[in-house]
Design a protein around this motif. Structure first.
Motif, PDB file in Angstrom:
ATOM      1  N   TYR A  36      28.969  41.787  47.948  1.00  0.00           N
ATOM      2  CA  TYR A  36      30.358  40.765  48.028  1.00  0.00           C
ATOM      3  C   TYR A  36      31.133  40.977  46.511  1.00  0.00           C
ATOM      4  O   TYR A  36      30.647  40.635  45.558  1.00  0.00           O
ATOM      5  N   ASP A  37      32.422  41.246  46.953  1.00  0.00           N
ATOM      6  CA  ASP A  37      33.423  41.444  45.927  1.00  0.00           C
ATOM      7  C   ASP A  37      33.941  40.144  45.116  1.00  0.00           C
ATOM      8  O   ASP A  37      34.997  39.585  45.662  1.00  0.00           O
ATOM      9  N   PHE A  38      33.264  39.318  44.354  1.00  0.00           N
ATOM     10  CA  PHE A  38      33.594  37.937  44.178  1.00  0.00           C
ATOM     11  C   PHE A  38      34.834  38.220  42.983  1.00  0.00           C
ATOM     12  O   PHE A  38      35.235  37.175  42.777  1.00  0.00           O
ATOM     13  N   PHE A  39      34.650  39.403  42.248  1.00  0.00           N
ATOM     14  CA  PHE A  39      35.549  39.590  41.270  1.00  0.00           C
ATOM     15  C   PHE A  39      36.547  40.376  41.396  1.00  0.00           C
ATOM     16  O   PHE A  39      36.485  41.566  41.166  1.00  0.00           O
ATOM     17  N   ARG A  40      37.917  40.041  41.912  1.00  0.00           N
ATOM     18  CA  ARG A  40      38.783  40.927  42.421  1.00  0.00           C
ATOM     19  C   ARG A  40      39.749  41.173  41.012  1.00  0.00           C
ATOM     20  O   ARG A  40      40.349  39.876  40.992  1.00  0.00           O
ATOM     21  N   PHE A  41      39.814  41.969  40.505  1.00  0.00           N
ATOM     22  CA  PHE A  41      40.887  42.073  39.310  1.00  0.00           C
ATOM     23  C   PHE A  41      41.084  43.561  38.795  1.00  0.00           C
ATOM     24  O   PHE A  41      40.321  44.220  39.547  1.00  0.00           O
ATOM     25  N   LEU A  83      44.193  42.209  23.390  1.00  0.00           N
ATOM     26  CA  LEU A  83      43.251  43.075  24.028  1.00  0.00           C
ATOM     27  C   LEU A  83      41.835  42.530  23.313  1.00  0.00           C
ATOM     28  O   LEU A  83      40.684  43.055  23.256  1.00  0.00           O
ATOM     29  N   HIS A  84      41.654  41.135  23.123  1.00  0.00           N
ATOM     30  CA  HIS A  84      40.691  40.683  22.358  1.00  0.00           C
ATOM     31  C   HIS A  84      39.766  39.906  23.056  1.00  0.00           C
ATOM     32  O   HIS A  84      38.447  39.531  22.822  1.00  0.00           O
ATOM     33  N   GLU A  85      40.035  39.611  24.542  1.00  0.00           N
ATOM     34  CA  GLU A  85      39.044  39.134  25.389  1.00  0.00           C
ATOM     35  C   GLU A  85      39.226  39.439  26.767  1.00  0.00           C
ATOM     36  O   GLU A  85      40.334  39.926  27.159  1.00  0.00           O
ATOM     37  N   PRO A  86      38.305  39.512  27.883  1.00  0.00           N
ATOM     38  CA  PRO A  86      38.489  40.124  29.040  1.00  0.00           C
ATOM     39  C   PRO A  86      39.864  39.597  29.816  1.00  0.00           C
ATOM     40  O   PRO A  86      40.352  40.539  30.351  1.00  0.00           O
ATOM     41  N   GLY A  87      39.847  38.474  29.902  1.00  0.00           N
ATOM     42  CA  GLY A  87      40.917  37.809  30.555  1.00  0.00           C
ATOM     43  C   GLY A  87      42.373  38.440  30.196  1.00  0.00           C
ATOM     44  O   GLY A  87      43.122  38.867  30.816  1.00  0.00           O
ATOM     45  N   ILE A 143      42.638  41.116  28.606  1.00  0.00           N
ATOM     46  CA  ILE A 143      42.860  42.463  28.590  1.00  0.00           C
ATOM     47  C   ILE A 143      43.241  42.901  29.933  1.00  0.00           C
ATOM     48  O   ILE A 143      44.138  43.799  30.474  1.00  0.00           O
ATOM     49  N   LEU A 144      43.064  41.961  30.966  1.00  0.00           N
ATOM     50  CA  LEU A 144      43.390  42.314  32.114  1.00  0.00           C
ATOM     51  C   LEU A 144      44.857  42.011  32.553  1.00  0.00           C
ATOM     52  O   LEU A 144      45.550  42.438  33.101  1.00  0.00           O
ATOM     53  N   GLU A 145      45.045  41.008  31.614  1.00  0.00           N
ATOM     54  CA  GLU A 145      46.616  40.721  31.850  1.00  0.00           C
ATOM     55  C   GLU A 145      47.449  41.564  31.311  1.00  0.00           C
ATOM     56  O   GLU A 145      48.601  42.236  31.895  1.00  0.00           O
ATOM     57  N   ALA A 146      46.957  42.247  30.032  1.00  0.00           N
ATOM     58  CA  ALA A 146      47.654  43.377  29.391  1.00  0.00           C
ATOM     59  C   ALA A 146      47.824  44.474  30.602  1.00  0.00           C
ATOM     60  O   ALA A 146      48.805  45.282  30.502  1.00  0.00           O
ATOM     61  N   LYS A 147      46.916  45.005  31.324  1.00  0.00           N
ATOM     62  CA  LYS A 147      46.725  46.023  32.080  1.00  0.00           C
ATOM     63  C   LYS A 147      47.816  45.847  33.012  1.00  0.00           C
ATOM     64  O   LYS A 147      48.727  46.587  33.510  1.00  0.00           O
ATOM     65  N   ARG A 148      48.163  44.418  33.419  1.00  0.00           N
ATOM     66  CA  ARG A 148      49.284  44.163  34.500  1.00  0.00           C
ATOM     67  C   ARG A 148      50.467  44.458  33.767  1.00  0.00           C
ATOM     68  O   ARG A 148      51.510  44.857  34.551  1.00  0.00           O
ATOM     69  N   ALA A 201      27.550  42.122  38.804  1.00  0.00           N
ATOM     70  CA  ALA A 201      28.744  42.853  39.054  1.00  0.00           C
ATOM     71  C   ALA A 201      30.148  42.526  38.515  1.00  0.00           C
ATOM     72  O   ALA A 201      31.121  42.641  39.371  1.00  0.00           O
ATOM     73  N   CYS A 202      30.036  41.486  37.541  1.00  0.00           N
ATOM     74  CA  CYS A 202      31.498  40.959  37.175  1.00  0.00           C
ATOM     75  C   CYS A 202      32.305  42.000  36.552  1.00  0.00           C
ATOM     76  O   CYS A 202      33.505  41.604  36.215  1.00  0.00           O
ATOM     77  N   ARG A 203      31.952  42.970  35.903  1.00  0.00           N
ATOM     78  CA  ARG A 203      32.571  44.042  35.324  1.00  0.00           C
ATOM     79  C   ARG A 203      33.334  43.716  33.815  1.00  0.00           C
ATOM     80  O   ARG A 203      33.812  44.467  33.219  1.00  0.00           O
ATOM     81  N   LEU A 204      32.818  42.451  33.569  1.00  0.00           N
ATOM     82  CA  LEU A 204      33.289  42.061  32.108  1.00  0.00           C
ATOM     83  C   LEU A 204      33.021  42.905  30.941  1.00  0.00           C
ATOM     84  O   LEU A 204      33.752  43.232  30.075  1.00  0.00           O
ATOM     85  N   CYS A 205      31.863  43.503  31.037  1.00  0.00           N
ATOM     86  CA  CYS A 205      31.446  44.339  30.091  1.00  0.00           C
ATOM     87  C   CYS A 205      32.236  45.719  29.938  1.00  0.00           C
ATOM     88  O   CYS A 205      32.689  46.169  28.958  1.00  0.00           O
ATOM     89  N   ALA A 206      32.518  46.085  31.286  1.00  0.00           N
ATOM     90  CA  ALA A 206      33.439  47.676  31.340  1.00  0.00           C
ATOM     91  C   ALA A 206      34.685  47.179  30.742  1.00  0.00           C
ATOM     92  O   ALA A 206      35.466  47.962  30.254  1.00  0.00           O
ATOM     93  N   VAL A 207      35.287  45.967  31.066  1.00  0.00           N
ATOM     94  CA  VAL A 207      36.614  45.532  30.729  1.00  0.00           C
ATOM     95  C   VAL A 207      36.769  45.483  29.126  1.00  0.00           C
ATOM     96  O   VAL A 207      37.881  45.863  28.633  1.00  0.00           O
ATOM     97  N   VAL A 208      35.853  45.013  28.258  1.00  0.00           N
ATOM     98  CA  VAL A 208      35.937  44.950  27.169  1.00  0.00           C
ATOM     99  C   VAL A 208      35.625  46.070  26.325  1.00  0.00           C
ATOM    100  O   VAL A 208      35.745  46.287  25.168  1.00  0.00           O
ATOM    101  N   CYS A 209      34.947  47.015  26.980  1.00  0.00           N
ATOM    102  CA  CYS A 209      34.291  48.127  26.420  1.00  0.00           C
ATOM    103  C   CYS A 209      35.391  49.011  25.914  1.00  0.00           C
ATOM    104  O   CYS A 209      36.015  49.624  26.615  1.00  0.00           O
ATOM    105  N   PRO A 210      35.793  49.102  24.573  1.00  0.00           N
ATOM    106  CA  PRO A 210      36.885  50.109  24.078  1.00  0.00           C
ATOM    107  C   PRO A 210      36.582  51.564  24.250  1.00  0.00           C
ATOM    108  O   PRO A 210      37.511  52.429  24.063  1.00  0.00           O
ATOM    109  N   ASP A 211      35.256  52.019  24.619  1.00  0.00           N
ATOM    110  CA  ASP A 211      34.908  53.395  24.623  1.00  0.00           C
ATOM    111  C   ASP A 211      34.617  53.794  26.011  1.00  0.00           C
ATOM    112  O   ASP A 211      34.226  54.991  26.082  1.00  0.00           O
ATOM    113  N   VAL A 212      34.811  53.014  26.816  1.00  0.00           N
ATOM    114  CA  VAL A 212      34.694  53.387  28.454  1.00  0.00           C
ATOM    115  C   VAL A 212      33.213  54.199  28.513  1.00  0.00           C
ATOM    116  O   VAL A 212      33.025  55.197  29.311  1.00  0.00           O
TER     117      VAL A 212
END
Lengths: 289, 349, 77, 253
Positions: C72-77, D181-185, D187-192, C50-61
């Motif tokens: 346990y929410d280890f990944f708070r962002f 927007l090229h990597e997760p970290g 992307i999250l910074e861009a959102k901030r 459940a790190c969600r990195l896949c969702a973060v990079v997915c351009p198409d939601v």
């Protein structure tokens, strides 16, 4: 399909009385001539006369009339067109009329004559300085003296040109008259008039020496318009500590004004610039020489 | 009031809440007047960085459903043409005031009527039309300004007020109390935030050619409705038998009236048809009046643009003669009367 | 316990999620879909953290992530 | 907690429709970040977006809020018009590099300089996407496009324009940041950055622009993951990431 707007009577057929000739614009102003100034109080008190005021207050018509009347009285008259604000209804448009009467017009030469560029000719500075060199009494007390009239553009924007000529004016060697039309937007009450006065003064860098009441509504002006304008300008005169130098009004209305109404002389104006359809000063399409 | 001020004040009376501008002679007085007046009435005054930007600001502001307008002069009007196409395509009500000056190119600042084609055909790209109103007096400039706002809203379309420097600078008494703007209509299409409804999208792009054609057909029906409902014309001195029929608009029409009066004193019968709406053009009125005349002359401050519309209107009666000056040369009434005299007498021979 | 779902109507098969997943949960499908490409799919759901990195990079939601039971929410962002 | 919980799902401000963007194109990522911020700030029902001319012209089909379609480069003028007459609305433009840095250079510079209080999302992918891969004002030196087939020759056409740096020089207070927007970290910074840019508008503070380095796998002619690496290796050295200007730091006197 003819609309109501189209059925409105044409402007000249509205039933209002008009003087002969002017109705069709048939008067030939150069042939008719302008009479000398009868009232000596209308004569400038200084060799340089600056006419400023609000946009559309009637400065230019007044300047042309004053010049032609002074010329008829025997003065050498020069008028400088200092309107850098707009390219229409400037005194240069009465070029032929002024030239026929022997009034010297100083306006940009050649094709610049038609431009809206801020062209201030160097000889204007010299002319102001030269006219102010003698003793003021000698210059203006008697006909035959040399008089310089500066026709400035409207509002503070037009008056800025005077600041650029600073230094050419001899202190107390000029009359700086504000032409006020209280039927114009922004100058209908004391607050508006004072504001205009202050803005023009600030922009010009010169202190006005007098006011001219020139309230009119073009062809719809009546005696009450003129009297009301005079009252408002007099009020400003009291607050500002300036004299009302004269009241100006259309020659067709002047005889109807009760003489006792004013503490100052009345200058009767002949409409010179007119509208594009009138056959007045414009004998041909505007040209320069 | 000066024409320029009357236009500004009439727009305020018509409920305009924003004015965007870029200075250009000979109409800068409109901007200078509104710079003072708009803040007094709680409206928006903004001088943009170019006419291009200004016209696009109008798109944005009109999209919120407010009454908005600008004023400019010929070269600036050309720069606004891009946005006018988009505004017409997106069906937004915007009033454009073009105080024409001379051209082509930079031209000069004096009065001319050389933008007739640009205004009455279309100023930009694509298949659109705008109502064009041409005042010939300060009072009429004020009245047509108010009408322009109502028309813009009625048709959700740009409307052009086409004047020249003479009208802008002319001082005439104006009665503003007689101005009666229509009540601004509901604008369910406006982009004002989608609270309580589906989002509104204001656009002119339809990728499917059939959908896009359908939109063009709908717009074209709207332009035909303008032709049916919005013709305005003034007839002056009409008679059963005319030596010459004159067609002129704006400042030129005023000069023609004096010329007609001058010749009337000489016993010549002339009449004037003055189109007030240039689009739609009062073709029927021109044709009807021309049936009483042996000859027709079109007079313009250009080398001949409206004359083509007159010729179209005259059909079997045509074509029209033409008299025009350009470059900022405004003919005197006597010069125009001279031309009319030659034409009228020529027609009698 | 978490799970990843990929909306097959939305996914365009760019594979950015597969590259982003630190656990190798996601991989391109071996079967072409009706639209003509290989969408991402869950290859080994048990490894999801459940790190969600896949969702973060997915351009198409196209990705949704659910957590079942205690998380346990280890990944708070 | 024992119930099933959704950790990540589509934001409300984004419609559930497939976009027309190519696989791996980061336009979609940018859309999502904006939509998430709009949701987070609770402003969807008073937001007006302005779509550019470019690949994102159809953005109004994807966002779930009011939208205008602007002429090429003129989105900041549109936004000025909306914001001036309706200061209560939240307005954002979404523009590409051709739109904002070439044909719309005048509009963006003057809107920023007037301090118009709207938010600009500037997508920089160093190429014209919609028209098929021509040179952009942000195309890197040596980068090949269809109108510089031998690579951008800086002696002929100058160097790529760093828009964020250029705008950050203006005296008017503003928020200017560049994300990627090229990597997760990142992307999250861009959102901030985006969230900050919208928050400044909600607080009626200043003009705000976030430049987002983006990929164009199709016109760059590389698969999406390679495009992300190319961005990191080539664009970031020329277009450094971070906040370039904060309104707090601006000289206001």
């Amino acid at each position: 399909m003819v609309s109501t707007a189209g059925q409105r009577p044409a402007s000249r057929d509205d039933g209002r009385p008009r003087p002969p000739g002017a109705a069709n614009g048939h008067s030939d102003l150069s042939q008719r001539g302008f009479p000398p100034l009868a009232d000596s109080r209308l004569r400038p008190r200084q060799p340089v006369v600056i006419l400023a005021g609000g946009l559309g207050s009637g400065k230019t018509e007044l300047a042309i009339n004053l010049c032609l009347r002074l010329r008829a009285t025997g003065d050498r008259v020069r008028i400088a067109d200092l309107d850098i604000v707009k390219p229409f209804n400037r005194c240069r448009e009465a070029r032929e009329l002024l030239a026929d009467a022997g009034v010297e017009l100083i306006a940009p030469p050649g094709e610049q004559f038609f431009s809206d560029l801020p062209v201030i000719l160097p000889e204007i500075r010299g002319m102001i300085r030269e006219a102010g060199a003698g003793e003021p009494e000698e210059m203006t007390a008697e006909p035959g003296a040399g008089i310089v009239v500066l026709d400035v553009g409207g509002d503070a924007a037009g008056a800025r040109v005077l600041a650029s000529l600073a230094g050419a004016f001899r202190p107390d060697g000029y009359e700086f008259l504000l032409v006020l039309n209280t039927s114009r937007p922004f100058t209908t009450d004391l607050a508006g008039l004072s504001k205009m006065c202050d803005e023009v003064r600030a922009a010009a860098g010169l202190v006005p020496t007098g006011l001219i009441a020139n309230t009119h509504l073009m062809d719809e002006t009546d005696v009450e318009t003129v009297l009301g304008g005079y009252r408002a300008v007099s009020e400003l005169a009291r607050t500002a500590g300036l004299p009302v130098r004269m009241v100006a009004c259309d020659e067709r209305l002047a005889p109807a004004l009760p003489p006792s109404s004013f503490d100052c002389p009345v200058l009767a104006l002949t409409r010179v610039l007119g509208l594009p359809e009138t056959r007045g000063a414009r004998k041909s399409p505007l040209t320069y020489v | 009031m000066k024409g320029a001020e009357a236009i500004g004040e009439a727009a305020i009376r018509a409920g305009a809440s924003a004015y965007f501008c870029y200075p250009i002679t000979p109409q800068t007085e409109v901007a200078e007047y509104l710079a003072k007046r708009m803040p007094q009435v709680g409206g928006v005054f903004l001088q943009g960085e170019s006419e291009v930007a200004v016209a696009n600001m109008l798109f944005g502001a009109a999209a919120t459903g407010k009454r908005v307008f600008t004023s400019t002069s010929s070269p600036g009007f050309s720069l606004m043409a891009e946005a006018m196409s988009y505004i017409a395509g997106a069906e937004l009500p915007v009033v454009f005031i073009n105080v024409m000056r001379c051209g082509p190119g930079l031209g000069g600042v004096l009065a001319a009527q050389g933008d007739y084609w640009q205004a009455t055909r279309n100023s930009g790209h694509g298949d659109y039309r705008c109502p064009v109103l041409a005042p010939c007096s300060v009072q009429e400039a004020a009245e047509l300004t108010v009408q322009a706002f109502d028309l813009a809203e009625k048709y959700r379309n740009p409307v052009i007020l086409l004047a020249d420097g003479m009208i802008g600078q002319m001082m005439e008494p104006v009665s503003l109390d007689s101005l009666t703007p229509g009540v601004p209509s509901e604008k369910p299409w406006a982009t004002t935030g989608c609270r309580g409804r589906d989002p509104n999208i204001i656009k002119s792009l339809y990728l499917d050619p059939h959908v896009l054609e359908k939109m063009n057909l709908r717009l074209s029906a709207k332009y035909r409705r303008m032709v049916d409902e919005e013709v305005q014309v003034e007839l002056y001195n009409q008679r059963d038998r005319l030596d010459l029929l004159v067609v002129a608009y704006g400042t030129m029409a005023r000069i023609c009236k004096t010329a007609i009066d001058i010749l009337g004193e000489e016993g010549l019968h002339l009449a004037l048809v003055r189109p007030i709406s240039l689009f739609p053009f009062p073709a029927a009125a021109v044709h009807a009046a021309a049936r009483h005349a042996t000859r027709v002359v079109t007079v313009e401050l250009s080398q001949g643009q409206m004359v083509e519309d007159v010729d179209l209107a005259l059909r079997e009666l045509g074509p029209s003669e033409f008299f025009g000056r350009s470059g900022g040369v405004v003919p005197t009434p006597d010069e125009v009367a001279g031309a009319f005299r030659r034409l009228a007498k020529g027609a009698c021979q | 316990m978490s799970s990843v779902t990929i909306d097959q109507q939305i996914c365009k098969g760019c594979e950015l999620c597969c590259k982003a997943c630190p656990q190798g949960v996601l991989a391109p499908s071996k079967r072409i879909n009706p639209k003509g490409y290989y969408p991402a799919e869950v290859a080994d759901g048990s490894r999801c953290i459940a790190c969600r990195l896949c969702a973060v990079v997915c351009p198409d939601v196209a990705i949704q992530i659910h957590v079942h039971g205690v998380s346990y929410d280890f990944f708070r962002f | 907690m024992t119930a099933t919980q959704t950790l990540y799902s589509r934001p409300e401000a984004l419609r559930r429709v497939p976009t027309h963007y190519c696989p791996g194109c980061t336009h979609g990522t940018a859309h999502r970040l904006i939509a998430e911020v709009i949701d987070a700030l609770g402003i969807r029902e008073r937001t007006v977006g302005i779509a550019p001319v470019g690949c994102a012209v159809l953005a109004y089909n994807y966002f779930n809020c009011d939208f205008l379609e602007a002429a090429h480069g003129r989105a900041p003028a549109f936004a000025t018009g909306v914001k001036r007459v309706r200061p209560d609305l939240i307005v954002f433009t979404y523009q590409g590099d051709g739109d904002l840095a070439s044909i719309g250079m005048g509009e963006i510079v003057h809107a920023a300089n007037r301090g118009e209080k709207f938010t600009v999302i500037f997508i920089n992918n160093a190429i014209y996407g919609m028209t098929g891969g021509q040179m952009a004002p942000t195309t890197l030196p040596g980068q090949i496009t269809t109108t510089c087939p031998d690579g951008r020759d800086v002696r002929q056409v100058g160097y790529p324009i760093r828009m964020s740096e250029l705008l950050a020089t203006l005296r008017t207070p503003a928020y200017v940041a560049r994300g990627s927007l090229h990597e997760p970290g990142r992307i999250l910074e861009a959102k901030r950055f985006i969230e900050k840019a919208f928050r400044y508008q909600v607080e009626d503070r200043c003009f705000a622009l976030v430049e987002l380095l983006s990929t164009c796998p199709t016109n760059w002619a590389m698969p999406p993951d390679v495009a992300c690496k190319w961005l990191a290796d080539n664009m970031i050295p020329y277009y450094p990431l971070g906040e370039l200007k904060l309104p707090e730091e601006s000289v206001t006197s």
